[in-house]
Design a protein around this motif. Sequence first.
Motif, PDB file in Angstrom:
ATOM      1  N   LEU A  65       1.075  -0.967  -0.175  1.00 38.24           N
ATOM      2  CA  LEU A  65      -0.040  -0.028   0.066  1.00 38.24           C
ATOM      3  C   LEU A  65       0.834   1.123   0.090  1.00 38.24           C
ATOM      4  N   ASP A  66       1.423   1.509  -1.170  1.00 41.46           N
ATOM      5  CA  ASP A  66       2.270   2.554  -1.195  1.00 41.46           C
ATOM      6  C   ASP A  66       1.826   3.902  -1.302  1.00 41.46           C
ATOM      7  N   MET A  67       1.132   4.309  -0.037  1.00 41.30           N
ATOM      8  CA  MET A  67       0.542   5.680   0.007  1.00 41.30           C
ATOM      9  C   MET A  67       0.986   6.157   1.395  1.00 41.30           C
ATOM     10  N   ILE A  68       1.333   7.527   1.644  1.00 45.97           N
ATOM     11  CA  ILE A  68       1.433   8.056   2.966  1.00 45.97           C
ATOM     12  C   ILE A  68       0.329   8.552   3.684  1.00 45.97           C
ATOM     13  N   ASN A  69       0.184   8.587   4.746  1.00 44.69           N
ATOM     14  CA  ASN A  69      -0.836   9.498   5.606  1.00 44.69           C
ATOM     15  C   ASN A  69      -2.264   8.752   5.562  1.00 44.69           C
ATOM     16  N   VAL A  70      -2.223   7.419   5.400  1.00 42.80           N
ATOM     17  CA  VAL A  70      -3.548   6.651   5.360  1.00 42.80           C
ATOM     18  C   VAL A  70      -4.169   6.860   6.634  1.00 42.80           C
ATOM     19  N   ASP A  71      -5.238   7.659   6.817  1.00 40.32           N
ATOM     20  CA  ASP A  71      -5.636   7.716   8.085  1.00 40.32           C
ATOM     21  C   ASP A  71      -6.942   6.881   8.261  1.00 40.32           C
ATOM     22  N   THR A  72      -7.497   6.735   9.453  1.00 41.34           N
ATOM     23  CA  THR A  72      -8.311   5.736   9.947  1.00 41.34           C
ATOM     24  C   THR A  72      -9.489   5.850   8.940  1.00 41.34           C
ATOM     25  N   ASP A  73     -10.057   6.757   8.469  1.00 41.23           N
ATOM     26  CA  ASP A  73     -11.188   7.124   7.618  1.00 41.23           C
ATOM     27  C   ASP A  73     -10.827   6.430   6.401  1.00 41.23           C
ATOM     28  N   MET A  74      -9.852   6.336   6.014  1.00 46.10           N
ATOM     29  CA  MET A  74      -9.416   5.540   4.701  1.00 46.10           C
ATOM     30  C   MET A  74      -9.391   3.870   5.195  1.00 46.10           C
ATOM     31  N   ILE A  75      -9.018   3.690   6.309  1.00 48.76           N
ATOM     32  CA  ILE A  75      -8.948   2.162   6.636  1.00 48.76           C
ATOM     33  C   ILE A  75     -10.215   1.859   6.776  1.00 48.76           C
ATOM     34  N   ILE A  76     -11.074   2.593   7.407  1.00 49.77           N
ATOM     35  CA  ILE A  76     -12.724   2.114   7.556  1.00 49.77           C
ATOM     36  C   ILE A  76     -13.492   3.437   7.747  1.00 49.77           C
ATOM     37  N   PRO A  77     -14.056   3.892   6.485  1.00 50.94           N
ATOM     38  CA  PRO A  77     -15.008   4.804   6.535  1.00 50.94           C
ATOM     39  C   PRO A  77     -16.093   4.862   7.650  1.00 50.94           C
ATOM     40  N   LYS A  78     -16.531   6.038   7.911  1.00 51.86           N
ATOM     41  CA  LYS A  78     -17.410   6.473   8.781  1.00 51.86           C
ATOM     42  C   LYS A  78     -18.615   5.619   8.771  1.00 51.86           C
ATOM     43  N   ASP A  79     -18.942   5.311   7.562  1.00 52.90           N
ATOM     44  CA  ASP A  79     -20.308   4.749   7.544  1.00 52.90           C
ATOM     45  C   ASP A  79     -20.409   3.292   7.950  1.00 52.90           C
ATOM     46  N   TYR A  80     -19.306   2.870   8.197  1.00 50.69           N
ATOM     47  CA  TYR A  80     -19.136   1.456   8.637  1.00 50.69           C
ATOM     48  C   TYR A  80     -19.087   1.643  10.259  1.00 50.69           C
ATOM     49  N   LEU A  81     -19.092   2.594  11.071  1.00 50.68           N
ATOM     50  CA  LEU A  81     -19.008   2.733  12.390  1.00 50.68           C
ATOM     51  C   LEU A  81     -20.353   2.628  13.377  1.00 50.68           C
ATOM     52  N   LYS A  82     -21.219   2.161  12.551  1.00 50.47           N
ATOM     53  CA  LYS A  82     -22.513   1.939  13.661  1.00 50.47           C
ATOM     54  C   LYS A  82     -22.527   0.712  14.158  1.00 50.47           C
ATOM     55  N   THR A  83     -21.573  -0.276  14.065  1.00 48.50           N
ATOM     56  CA  THR A  83     -21.579  -1.528  14.872  1.00 48.50           C
ATOM     57  C   THR A  83     -20.327  -1.647  15.876  1.00 48.50           C
ATOM     58  N   ILE A  84     -20.527  -2.304  16.931  1.00 52.34           N
ATOM     59  CA  ILE A  84     -19.380  -2.378  18.059  1.00 52.34           C
ATOM     60  C   ILE A  84     -19.117  -3.911  18.142  1.00 52.34           C
ATOM     61  N   LYS A  85     -19.327  -4.533  16.942  1.00 49.41           N
ATOM     62  CA  LYS A  85     -18.930  -5.677  16.742  1.00 49.41           C
ATOM     63  C   LYS A  85     -17.428  -5.666  15.908  1.00 49.41           C
ATOM     64  N   ARG A  86     -16.913  -6.653  16.330  1.00 47.23           N
ATOM     65  CA  ARG A  86     -15.493  -6.783  15.670  1.00 47.23           C
ATOM     66  C   ARG A  86     -15.599  -7.600  14.456  1.00 47.23           C
ATOM     67  N   THR A  87     -16.712  -8.053  13.898  1.00 50.82           N
ATOM     68  CA  THR A  87     -16.471  -8.978  12.641  1.00 50.82           C
ATOM     69  C   THR A  87     -17.488  -8.395  11.675  1.00 50.82           C
ATOM     70  N   GLY A  88     -17.082  -8.617  10.541  1.00 54.02           N
ATOM     71  CA  GLY A  88     -17.985  -8.071   9.247  1.00 54.02           C
ATOM     72  C   GLY A  88     -17.643  -6.653   8.863  1.00 54.02           C
ATOM     73  N   LEU A  89     -16.281  -6.194   9.315  1.00 55.19           N
ATOM     74  CA  LEU A  89     -15.770  -4.592   8.946  1.00 55.19           C
ATOM     75  C   LEU A  89     -14.882  -4.951   7.911  1.00 55.19           C
ATOM     76  N   GLY A  90     -14.378  -6.256   7.663  1.00 55.71           N
ATOM     77  CA  GLY A  90     -13.570  -6.357   6.689  1.00 55.71           C
ATOM     78  C   GLY A  90     -14.135  -5.982   5.085  1.00 55.71           C
ATOM     79  N   ALA A  91     -15.197  -5.880   5.166  1.00 60.29           N
ATOM     80  CA  ALA A  91     -15.945  -5.679   3.832  1.00 60.29           C
ATOM     81  C   ALA A  91     -15.871  -4.256   3.479  1.00 60.29           C
ATOM     82  N   GLY A  92     -15.600  -3.446   4.625  1.00 55.58           N
ATOM     83  CA  GLY A  92     -15.466  -1.979   4.489  1.00 55.58           C
ATOM     84  C   GLY A  92     -14.056  -1.308   4.532  1.00 55.58           C
TER      85      GLY A  92
END
Length: 201
Positions: free
Chosen positions: A14-41
């Motif tokens: 992943l040859d990019m600098i400054n990859v922030d947490t919103d790039m890692i998992i966008p805010k639309d996927y933060l509605k859950t507190i489960k640790r599974t299923g987030l890989g899709a996002g």
Amino acid sequence: MEPFKTLTSPAAPLDMINVDTDMIIPKDYLKTIKRTGLGAGLFAEISRKDDGTPDPDFSLNQPAYAGANILVAGDNFGCGSSREHAPWALLDRGIRCVISTSFADIFYQNCFKNGLLPIKVTPDELERLMEHAKRGANATLTVDLPSQTIVGDDGAPIEFEIDAWLKHCLVNGLDEIALTMAKADPIADHEKKLADAHPWV
């Protein structure tokens, strides 16, 4: 938490600098507190085209990296907000180790709390590992946490530093809950003494 000792896997670049947490998992996927299923996002906004289809140029969308458990990323990985969903999403996708020159402090700590190993290397070492990763599925890396080394196909090890306590917790699969439960008897003794001394509390 799954212990981390030795991992051999293709490494996705992943040859990019400054990859922030919103790039890692966008805010639309933060509605859950489960640790599974987030890989899709995971990397949803940078791994897809405008029409929502997977971008074939993004490394993790390529067949060569379908089973990659290691990510080689640019400087300042995990910057931005402190969302713990970021390491959850990486782990749910199968990423157990991220290698970069630097990490945001909160993201770095969250990785250890969830069983993901973040490794800091020098810029020259990162360049070498990035080029290695770009060779595809046949170019594997072996990350050995007990010996604190990364070894590629050339056999020349790269040594990395890590805090001794964080290493101990990861090697033994100890998250904060497990560390607390290890003190269950002293905690129970303290609570009994407190109840005996102050029964009105």
